[in-house]
Enzyme design. Structure first.
Site, PDB file in Angstrom:
ATOM      1  N   VAL A 107       0.915  -1.228   0.094  1.00 30.40           N
ATOM      2  CA  VAL A 107       0.018  -0.544  -0.307  1.00 30.40           C
ATOM      3  C   VAL A 107       0.883   1.509  -0.508  1.00 30.40           C
ATOM      4  O   VAL A 107       1.483   1.591   0.683  1.00 30.40           O
ATOM      5  CB  VAL A 107      -0.789   0.355   1.245  1.00 30.40           C
ATOM      6  CG1 VAL A 107      -1.569   1.137   1.496  1.00 30.40           C
ATOM      7  CG2 VAL A 107      -1.893  -1.309   1.212  1.00 30.40           C
ATOM      8  N   HIS A 165       9.507  -2.730  20.810  1.00 33.14           N
ATOM      9  CA  HIS A 165       8.317  -2.499  21.377  1.00 33.14           C
ATOM     10  C   HIS A 165       8.243  -0.697  20.592  1.00 33.14           C
ATOM     11  O   HIS A 165       7.074   0.057  21.263  1.00 33.14           O
ATOM     12  CB  HIS A 165       8.427  -2.212  21.953  1.00 33.14           C
ATOM     13  CG  HIS A 165       8.699  -3.735  22.334  1.00 33.14           C
ATOM     14  ND1 HIS A 165       8.889  -3.976  23.963  1.00 33.14           N
ATOM     15  CD2 HIS A 165       8.303  -5.553  22.232  1.00 33.14           C
ATOM     16  CE1 HIS A 165       8.996  -5.638  24.286  1.00 33.14           C
ATOM     17  NE2 HIS A 165       8.476  -6.215  23.196  1.00 33.14           N
ATOM     18  N   HIS A 207       5.951  -6.279  26.913  1.00 31.41           N
ATOM     19  CA  HIS A 207       6.699  -6.262  25.563  1.00 31.41           C
ATOM     20  C   HIS A 207       4.851  -5.902  25.254  1.00 31.41           C
ATOM     21  O   HIS A 207       4.233  -6.166  26.080  1.00 31.41           O
ATOM     22  CB  HIS A 207       6.684  -8.450  25.701  1.00 31.41           C
ATOM     23  CG  HIS A 207       7.902  -8.353  25.970  1.00 31.41           C
ATOM     24  ND1 HIS A 207       9.077  -8.828  25.224  1.00 31.41           N
ATOM     25  CD2 HIS A 207       8.727  -8.949  26.801  1.00 31.41           C
ATOM     26  CE1 HIS A 207      10.807  -9.048  26.086  1.00 31.41           C
ATOM     27  NE2 HIS A 207       9.346  -8.935  27.235  1.00 31.41           N
TER      28      HIS A 207
HETATM   29  C1  LIG Z   1      12.291  -9.284  16.516  1.00 34.05           C
HETATM   30  C2  LIG Z   1      10.400  -8.180  16.910  1.00 34.05           C
HETATM   31  C3  LIG Z   1      10.906  -8.905  18.388  1.00 34.05           C
HETATM   32  C4  LIG Z   1      10.517  -9.270  19.483  1.00 34.05           C
HETATM   33  N1  LIG Z   1       9.281  -9.574  20.903  1.00 34.05           N
HETATM   34  C5  LIG Z   1       8.717  -9.359  21.027  1.00 34.05           C
HETATM   35  C6  LIG Z   1       8.055 -10.764  22.447  1.00 34.05           C
HETATM   36  O1  LIG Z   1       8.972 -11.011  22.196  1.00 34.05           O
HETATM   37  N2  LIG Z   1       7.128 -10.442  22.800  1.00 34.05           N
HETATM   38  C7  LIG Z   1       6.124  -9.348  22.644  1.00 34.05           C
HETATM   39  O2  LIG Z   1       4.939  -9.117  23.079  1.00 34.05           O
HETATM   40  N3  LIG Z   1       6.248  -7.943  20.998  1.00 34.05           N
HETATM   41  C8  LIG Z   1       7.284  -9.038  20.519  1.00 34.05           C
HETATM   42  N4  LIG Z   1       8.119  -7.339  19.779  1.00 34.05           N
HETATM   43  C9  LIG Z   1       6.557  -6.307  19.327  1.00 34.05           C
HETATM   44  C10 LIG Z   1       5.120  -6.783  18.781  1.00 34.05           C
HETATM   45  O3  LIG Z   1       6.499  -7.983  18.354  1.00 34.05           O
HETATM   46  C11 LIG Z   1       4.592  -6.298  17.349  1.00 34.05           C
HETATM   47  O4  LIG Z   1       4.437  -5.306  18.859  1.00 34.05           O
HETATM   48  C12 LIG Z   1       3.717  -6.359  17.381  1.00 34.05           C
HETATM   49  O5  LIG Z   1       3.456  -7.521  16.073  1.00 34.05           O
HETATM   50  C13 LIG Z   1       3.017  -5.846  16.506  1.00 34.05           C
HETATM   51  O6  LIG Z   1       2.003  -5.390  15.866  1.00 34.05           O
HETATM   52  P1  LIG Z   1       1.582  -4.278  14.850  1.00 34.05           P
HETATM   53  O7  LIG Z   1       0.229  -4.821  14.248  1.00 34.05           O
HETATM   54  O8  LIG Z   1       1.335  -3.532  15.401  1.00 34.05           O
HETATM   55  O9  LIG Z   1       2.373  -4.110  13.840  1.00 34.05           O
HETATM   56  P2  LIG Z   1       2.863  -5.746  12.916  1.00 34.05           P
HETATM   57  O10 LIG Z   1       2.562  -7.185  13.336  1.00 34.05           O
HETATM   58  O11 LIG Z   1       4.080  -5.658  12.459  1.00 34.05           O
HETATM   59  O12 LIG Z   1       1.741  -5.913  11.080  1.00 34.05           O
HETATM   60  C14 LIG Z   1       1.915  -4.432  10.477  1.00 34.05           C
HETATM   61  C15 LIG Z   1       2.076  -5.828   8.936  1.00 34.05           C
HETATM   62  O13 LIG Z   1       1.676  -4.570   7.794  1.00 34.05           O
HETATM   63  C16 LIG Z   1       2.129  -5.108   7.175  1.00 34.05           C
HETATM   64  N5  LIG Z   1       2.566  -3.610   6.290  1.00 34.05           N
HETATM   65  C17 LIG Z   1       3.573  -2.427   7.071  1.00 34.05           C
HETATM   66  N6  LIG Z   1       3.067  -1.638   4.972  1.00 34.05           N
HETATM   67  C18 LIG Z   1       2.447  -1.940   4.451  1.00 34.05           C
HETATM   68  C19 LIG Z   1       1.997  -1.496   3.864  1.00 34.05           C
HETATM   69  N7  LIG Z   1       2.761  -0.103   2.847  1.00 34.05           N
HETATM   70  N8  LIG Z   1       1.163  -2.316   2.456  1.00 34.05           N
HETATM   71  C20 LIG Z   1       0.410  -3.283   2.943  1.00 34.05           C
HETATM   72  N9  LIG Z   1       1.304  -3.941   3.977  1.00 34.05           N
HETATM   73  C21 LIG Z   1       2.297  -3.262   4.796  1.00 34.05           C
HETATM   74  C22 LIG Z   1       3.577  -5.721   7.006  1.00 34.05           C
HETATM   75  O14 LIG Z   1       3.977  -6.380   6.643  1.00 34.05           O
HETATM   76  C23 LIG Z   1       3.189  -6.101   8.589  1.00 34.05           C
HETATM   77  O15 LIG Z   1       2.849  -7.428   8.350  1.00 34.05           O
HETATM   78  C24 LIG Z   1       8.546  -7.382  19.297  1.00 34.05           C
HETATM   79  C25 LIG Z   1       9.224  -7.574  17.932  1.00 34.05           C
HETATM   80  C26 LIG Z   1      10.055  -6.890  16.335  1.00 34.05           C
HETATM   81  C27 LIG Z   1      10.369  -6.766  15.872  1.00 34.05           C
END
Ligand SMILES: Cc1cc2nc3c(=O)[nH]c(=O)nc-3n(C[C@H](O)[C@H](O)[C@H](O)COP(=O)(O)OP(=O)(O)OC[C@H]3O[C@@H](n4cnc5c(N)ncnc54)[C@H](O)[C@@H]3O)c2cc1C
Ligand SMILES: *[C@@H]1O[C@H](CO)[C@@H](O)[C@H](O)[C@H]1NC(C)=O
Ligand SMILES: *[C@@H]1O[C@H](CO)[C@@H](O)[C@H](O)[C@H]1NC(C)=O
Ligand SMILES: *[C@@H]1O[C@H](CO)[C@@H](O)[C@H](O)[C@H]1NC(C)=O
Ligand SMILES: *[C@@H]1O[C@H](CO)[C@@H](O)[C@H](O)[C@H]1NC(C)=O
Ligand SMILES: *[C@@H]1O[C@H](CO)[C@@H](O)[C@H](O)[C@H]1NC(C)=O
Ligand SMILES: *[C@@H]1O[C@H](CO)[C@@H](O)[C@H](O)[C@H]1NC(C)=O
Ligand SMILES: *[C@@H]1O[C@H](CO)[C@@H](O)[C@H](O)[C@H]1NC(C)=O
Ligand SMILES: *[C@@H]1O[C@H](CO)[C@@H](O)[C@H](O)[C@H]1NC(C)=O
Ligand SMILES: *[C@@H]1O[C@H](CO)[C@@H](O)[C@H](O)[C@H]1NC(C)=O
Ligand SMILES: *[C@@H]1O[C@H](CO)[C@@H](O)[C@H](O)[C@H]1NC(C)=O
Ligand SMILES: *[C@@H]1O[C@H](CO)[C@@H](O)[C@H](O)[C@H]1NC(C)=O
Ligand SMILES: *[C@@H]1O[C@H](CO)[C@@H](O)[C@H](O)[C@H]1NC(C)=O
Length: 584
Positions: free
Chosen positions: A261, A520, A564
Site C-alpha cells: 500500500v 516495541h 512486551h
Molecule cells: C524482532 C522482534 C522481537 C519482538 N519480540 C516480542 C516479544 O517477545 N513479545 C512481544 O510481546 N512483542 C515482541 N515484539 C513486538 C511485537 O511483535 C509488536 O509490538 C507487534 O507484533 C506489532 O503488531 P502490529 O500489528 O502493530 O504490527 P505488525 O505485526 O508489524 O504488522 C504490520 C503488518 O503490515 C504490513 N505492512 C506494513 N506496511 C505495509 C504496506 N505499505 N502495505 C501492505 N502491508 C504493509 C507488514 O508487512 C506487517 O505484516 C517484537 C518485535 C520484533 C520486531
C-alpha cells in the site's frame, strides 16, 4: 477408492480456494469490499478474522508473503535468524542515535503474514492492571481498563501444555488464563539445570528478585517463567492462529500478498463535511492498483508504516506536509510523534558449563541434528525462545511525583535471562546473558518521511536515552543484572564478566556502545480522548477529522506498557473488531 478420495479432497480444496483465499494474483481480487485492511500483521489478521465472522466482505492487503512453515519462522529458537535484514524483514534502521554514539540501530518489522508476531521473540506479557487502567484514564474510555479487557484476553488466549508436557504447577496460574482462545501460548518445553539456578535466585535474593508464580497476573513484578506464543514446540503467530485454514477459507475473506500500500485516498462521494477515506492505492507486481472500501479502511501497518502511509496520504502536520510538497488533507499534527520504545542492554558472563545454547548455535552439525529432532518429535532445545525467565523490577527510592510507571505494582525495569548469548557467538566458551531494559522510558521520538515517494524508507528516531530519567534507569538496569549474577547459586558457575566497567561513567559508556531497541515502538498514531487537542484516533479507533478510516495496531497505544507489546496489540485488535461491528 483411494484415488477418488484424494481427488475429492483436492477438488474440495480447489473449490474453497476459488472463493475465500490467500492469493498472490490480482485477478482474484474484487473492486470493492466492505472493509479493506492495510497490513496482514498481528492486529490486521485479528480484525480480518473477527469481521468475517459476520456477513461482511473483507480484503487484507499484505506487502510480504506467507511463510508460516519456513523453519526460521516456525522454530521458536530460530527467531534469532528471522531478522534483521532477511526476506521476512522491512530492513529498517534508525537515524543516528545522538545519545548512543550516533549509532544507527537495527529496527526489524515483520514483512510477511502475521507481521511482527511471525518474527518476534514470542514473550506473552499482558502488562500490569495499572497499565490497562491508565489506558482507560488516558482515553476517557473505561472499555480499555483491565477489568473490561478481560473478555478479550479469553477470546485471544489458549494456554497449552509445554512441549515436554511436564507438570507446570507453580510456574503459571491456569485460573487466570484463557483456554479456548485463538492464539496459543505455553511455557518453555526444554528445561535444564540452568533454569533451576535462575529460579533459585528468588530464594537467595528474595527482596530484590521475589518469585512471581504468574507475572501475567494483575501484578507483574518479580522473577517468573517466560510464557510464549508457542504451541507444541512451534511459533503461534496471528498467521498460524487467526488466519488458520478454517478461517482463511471463509468465502467473504480475500488476502492479497505482495500488495504494498502506497496511499489511501478520500472518496469523491462523501455525504459528510469531513474527507471520507475509502480508496486504497497499492503496488502489486509493479503495477499501481486501487480498491474501494464501502464501509471502512482499517490501517494496521504497524508503528512505523502506519504513520508513514498517513503522511504520504496528506494526513499529518500541515506545515510539515506542505514543506514536502504533499497537499494536506487533514492537519493531524500528532501523526508520527510520540514514538516510544524500550531501550535494552545486553550483559554477559563467561560460565563453567557446556550446557548452554552457545554449544549448538556455533555447531552446524549439532544444529542439523536438533532440527531433525524438532522435525520428528517437536522436542529438544529448539522448541523454546532464547529466554526462559523474565524479571520485572521497580526502581528503589523513586519520587512519586517523578514516577513514569503506571502505579506502584508496575515495573520500571525488565531483565531477560538466557542460557547463552543471543546473536553472534564466539567460537569458544559458554555464556550466561542477562539483558536489562527500561520499560517506562520518558524519551519521545518520531517517525517522519523525507521524500514524496512512498517506497522510500521512513526516518525512524526512537531518540533513546534522551532524558536523565532514562539514562539513570538504564544504568540501574545494568546494575540489577549484575546484582542478579551475584546470587550464591552462580558462585561456582560464573567464571568472569565479559565487561569490566565499574564507575557510573564507565557503565554509561558501555551502555552507549551497546544499547539497542527491544523492538516495541508504539504511540505514533496515539489514541486520545475524543475532544483532545492532540492524538490521532479517538477511543473507538476512528481517525480524528475524517470518516471511513480507523487505525488498529501498536501505533495507537496511548502509552508504552511495562511489557512486551504483542498482547496489548492483540487485545486492542480484539476490542477494535467489536467496536467496528457495533458501528455497522
Ligand atoms: C524482532 C522482534 C522481537 C519482538 N519480540 C516480542 C516479544 O517477545 N513479545 C512481544 O510481546 N512483542 C515482541 N515484539 C513486538 C511485537 O511483535 C509488536 O509490538 C507487534 O507484533 C506489532 O503488531 P502490529 O500489528 O502493530 O504490527 P505488525 O505485526 O508489524 O504488522 C504490520 C503488518 O503490515 C504490513 N505492512 C506494513 N506496511 C505495509 C504496506 N505499505 N502495505 C501492505 N502491508 C504493509 C507488514 O508487512 C506487517 O505484516 C517484537 C518485535 C520484533 C520486531
Ligand atoms: C529485506 O532484505 C532482504 C534480503 O536482501 C530481501 O529479501 C527483502 O525483500 C527486503 N525487504 C523489503 C521489504 O524490501
Ligand atoms: C503436579 O504437581 C503438584 C505439586 O507439585 C501436585 O500437587 C499435582 O498433583 C501434580 N499434578 C499432576 C497431574 O501430577
Ligand atoms: C468477489 O466478487 C464475486 C463476484 O461478484 C463474489 O462472488 C465474491 O463473493 C466476492 N468475494 C468477496 C470476498 O467479497
Ligand atoms: C462515487 O460514486 C459514483 C457514482 O455512484 C461511483 O461510480 C463511484 O465508483 C464512486 N466512487 C467511489 C470511490 O466510491
Ligand atoms: C464514503 O465512501 C464510501 C465509498 O464510496 C461510501 O460507501 C460511504 O457511504 C461514504 N461515507 C460517507 C460518510 O460519505
Ligand atoms: C495544524 O495544527 C496545529 C496544532 O494542532 C497548529 O499549531 C497549526 O497551526 C495547524 N496548521 C495549519 C496549517 O492549520
Ligand atoms: C504526545 O503525548 C502527550 C501525552 O499524551 C501529549 O500531551 C502531547 O500533546 C503529544 N504530542 C503530540 C505532538 O501529539
Ligand atoms: C569448572 O568446573 C570443574 C568442576 O566441575 C572444575 O574442575 C574446573 O576447575 C572449573 N573450571 C573453571 C575455569 O572454573
Ligand atoms: C558438534 O556437534 C557434533 C554432533 O553432536 C559433535 O559430534 C561435535 O563434537 C561437535 N563439535 C564441537 C566442536 O563441539
Ligand atoms: C505435535 O507435533 C508432533 C510432531 O510433529 C505431532 O506428531 C503431534 O501430533 C503434534 N501434537 C499436537 C497436539 O498438535
Ligand atoms: C532521507 O533520509 C535518508 C536516510 O537518512 C537519506 O539517505 C536521504 O538522503 C534523505 N533524503 C532526502 C531527500 O533528504
Ligand atoms: C577491562 O579493562 C581493561 C583496562 O581498562 C581493558 O583493556 C580491557 O579490554 C577490559 N576488558 C573487558 C573484557 O572489557
Amino acid at each position: 477408492m483411494l484415488v477418488h478420495a484424494f481427488l475429492s479432497i483436492a477438488l474440495a480444496t480447489l473449490i474453497k480456494k476459488s472463493v475465500g483465499k490467500i492469493t498472490a494474483s490480482i485477478g482474484e481480487v474484487n473492486q470493492t469490499y466492505d472493509f479493506v485492511i492495510v497490513g496482514g500483521g498481528t492486529a490486521g489478521l485479528v480484525i480480518a478474522n473477527r469481521l468475517t465472522e459476520e456477513d461482511f466482505t473483507v480484503l487484507v492487503l499484505e506487502a510480504g508473503g506467507e511463510h508460516s512453515q519456513d523453519i526460521n519462522i516456525a522454530i521458536p529458537f530460530f527467531c534469532q535468524q528471522a531478522s534483521p535484514f532477511t526476506e521476512y524483514d522491512w530492513n529498517y534502521t534508525t537515524v543516528p542515535q545522538s545519545n548512543l554514539e550516533n549509532r544507527q540501530l537495527i529496527y526489524p518489522r515483520g514483512f510477511l503474514l502475521g507481521g511482527s508476531s511471525s518474527i518476534n521473540y514470542m514473550a506473552y506479557t499482558r502488562a500490569s492492571k495499572e497499565d490497562w487502567d491508565l489506558f482507560a484514564t488516558e482515553t476517557g474510555d473505561e472499555g480499555w481498563s483491565w477489568d473490561a479487557i478481560q473478555k478479550y484476553i479469553y477470546k485471544n488466549e489458549k494456554l497449552t501444555q509445554p512441549a515436554d508436557h511436564r507438570n507446570t504447577t507453580g510456574e503459571v496460574n491456569p485460573a487466570i488464563h484463557g483456554h479456548h482462545g485463538v492464539n496459543k501460548d505455553s511455557l518453555p518445553g526444554f528445561i535444564n539445570s540452568f533454569d533451576n539456578m535462575v529460579i533459585q535466585v528468588s530464594n537467595e535474593l528474595p527482596e530484590l528478585f521475589p518469585y512471581n508464580s504468574d507475572p501475567n497476573s494483575p501484578v507483574n513484578l518479580g522473577l517468573g517463567w517466560f510464557l510464549g506464543t508457542m504451541f507444541n514446540g512451534s511459533r503461534s503467530s496471528s498467521a498460524t492462529s487467526y488466519l488458520a485454514p478454517k478461517f482463511a477459507s471463509r468465502q467473504n475473506l480475500d488476502v492479497l500478498i505482495g500488495a504494498r500500500v502506497t496511499r489511501i485516498l478520500p472518496s469523491p462521494n462523501s455525504t459528510d463535511q469531513r474527507p471520507n477515506f475509502s480508496v486504497v492505492e497499492f503496488l502489486h507486481d509493479g503495477m499501481n492498483q486501487r480498491v474501494t472500501a464501502s464501509k471502512e479502511i482499517i490501517l494496521s501497518a504497524g508503528s512505523v508504516n502506519t504513520p508513514a502511509i498517513l503522511l504520504h496520504s496528506g494526513i499529518g502536520d500541515a506545515s510539515e506536509l506542505l514543506a514536502m510538497n504533499i497537499t494536506p488533507i487533514v492537519n493531524a499534527s500528532s501523526v508520527g510523534k510520540n514514538l516510544t520504545d524500550h531501550p535494552i542492554v545486553a550483559n554477559s558472563w563467561l560460565v563453567n558449563s557446556t550446557e548452554t545454547f552457545d554449544e549448538f548455535t556455533r555447531n552446524a552439525t549439532k544444529i542439523s541434528e536438533l532440527v531433525e529432532e524438532w522435525n520428528n518429535s517437536r522436542t529438544g532445545p529448539l522448541v523454546d525462545a532464547p529466554a526462559r525467565q523474565l524479571a520485572w523490577l521497580r526502581l528503589p527510592d523513586i519520587d512519586p511525583a517523578e514516577d513514569p510507571s503506571a502505579g506502584p505494582n508496575s515495573a520500571h525495569l525488565e531483565l531477560v535471562i538466557s542460557n547463552g548469548l543471543i546473536g553472534t557467538v564466539p567460537a569458544e566458551n559458554n555464556f550466561m546473558e542477562i539483558s536489562g531494559a527500561v520499560v517506562t522510558p520518558t524519551s519521545r521520538g518520531t517517525v517522519t518521511i523525507n521524500s514524496t515517494n512512498p517506497l522510500d524508507p521512513p526516518l525512524i528516531n526512537p531518540n533513546f536515552l534522551d532524558t536523565e530519567f532514562d539514562k539513570n534507569a538504564m544504568r540501574s538496569a545494568v546494575l540489577a543484572a549484575r546484582k542478579f549474577a551475584t546470587a550464591p547459586v552462580f558462585s561456582d558457575y560464573i567464571i568472569s564478566s565479559t565487561t569490566n566497567s565499574t564507575t557510573d561513567a564507565e557503565i554509561d559508556a558501555y551502555i552507549q556502545s551497546v544499547a539497542g531497541s527491544l523492538f516495541h515502538p508504539v504511540s505514533t498514531a496515539k489514541m486520545s480522548p475524543t475532544n483532545a487537542e492532540y492524538g490521532v484516533v479517538n477511543p473507538d479507533l476512528k481517525v480524528k477529522g475524517v470518516t471511513g478510516l480507523r487505525i488498529i495496531d501498536a501505533s495507537v497505544l496511548p502509552h508504552i506498557p511495562a511489557a512486551h507489546t504483542q498482547v496489548a496489540v492483540y487485545l486492542f485488535a480484539e476490542r477494535g473488531s467489536d467496536l467496528i461491528k457495533e458501528s455497522w
